[in-house]
Scaffold this active site. Structure first.
Site, PDB file in Angstrom:
ATOM      1  N   CYS A   1      -6.671  40.265  11.505  1.00 48.61           N
ATOM      2  CA  CYS A   1      -8.031  40.368  11.279  1.00 48.61           C
ATOM      3  C   CYS A   1      -8.677  38.828  11.102  1.00 48.61           C
ATOM      4  CB  CYS A   1      -8.306  41.138  10.182  1.00 48.61           C
ATOM      5  SG  CYS A   1      -7.454  40.255   8.765  1.00 48.61           S
TER       6      CYS A   1
ATOM      7  N   ASP B   1      -8.398  37.332   8.302  1.00 49.29           N
ATOM      8  CA  ASP B   1      -8.469  37.057   6.904  1.00 49.29           C
ATOM      9  C   ASP B   1      -7.448  36.054   6.317  1.00 49.29           C
ATOM     10  OD1 ASP B   1     -10.762  38.669   6.953  1.00 49.29           O
ATOM     11  OD2 ASP B   1      -9.516  40.370   5.998  1.00 49.29           O
TER      12      ASP B   1
ATOM     13  N   CYS C   1      -2.606  44.519   5.781  1.00 50.88           N
ATOM     14  CA  CYS C   1      -3.631  43.809   4.882  1.00 50.88           C
ATOM     15  C   CYS C   1      -2.481  43.393   3.787  1.00 50.88           C
ATOM     16  CB  CYS C   1      -4.882  44.409   4.284  1.00 50.88           C
ATOM     17  SG  CYS C   1      -5.701  45.231   5.710  1.00 50.88           S
TER      18      CYS C   1
HETATM   19 FE1  FES Z   1      -8.059  41.545   6.956  1.00 49.07          FE
HETATM   20 FE2  FES Z   1      -7.288  43.652   5.631  1.00 49.07          FE
HETATM   21  S1  FES Z   1      -8.818  43.689   7.467  1.00 49.07           S
HETATM   22  S2  FES Z   1      -6.804  41.617   5.005  1.00 49.07           S
END
Ligand code: FES
Length: 125
Positions: A35, A37, A104
């Site tokens: 994602c 992140d 995640c």
């Molecule tokens: Fe990126 Fe959960 S969607 S850490």
């Protein structure tokens, strides 16, 4: 939010140990390829144990809740014990995560392990 347990929501709303540590003994930074992140975990080590730990993240609710939980699990543990904490342990403590959100929880576990590895690298003799 759909699919999250109360425990996940509770940690998301009141994250434990979020912030920055001054002069950390080890830092782990990881990105989640799924994602984009990112997560950073900082630790203070005393007598071979995690004396203090904090995290910062640009991540979703599951990333925040799993980080919060893993800092609680890791605090006070020996480095060896903390290295054994997995995303499954964290998810279990949170009463489960929706399968689509399991990736995640990698962030929290990987960042913790990276911070410990960083500490061990710095203190290699
Ligand atoms: Fe990126 Fe959960 S969607 S850490």
């Amino acid at each position: 939010m759909a699919g999250y347990t109360d425990k996940v929501m509770e940690h998301f709303r009141n994250p434990r140990n979020m912030g920055e540590l001054k002069e950390p003994d080890g830092v782990g930074e990881v990105g989640n390829p799924a994602c984009g992140d990112v997560m950073s975990m900082m630790i203070k080590v005393k007598d071979g144990r995690i004396a203090d730990i904090k995290f910062q993240t640009f991540g979703c609710a599951a990333a925040i809740a799993t980080s919060s939980m893993i800092t609680e699990l890791a605090k006070g543990k020996t480095l060896e014990e903390a290295l054994k904490l997995t995303r499954t342990d964290v998810a279990e403590q949170l009463g489960g995560l929706p399968p689509i959100k399991m990736h995640c929880s990698n962030l929290a576990a990987d960042a913790l392990h990276a911070a410990i590895t960083d500490y061990l690298e710095r203190h290699k003799r």
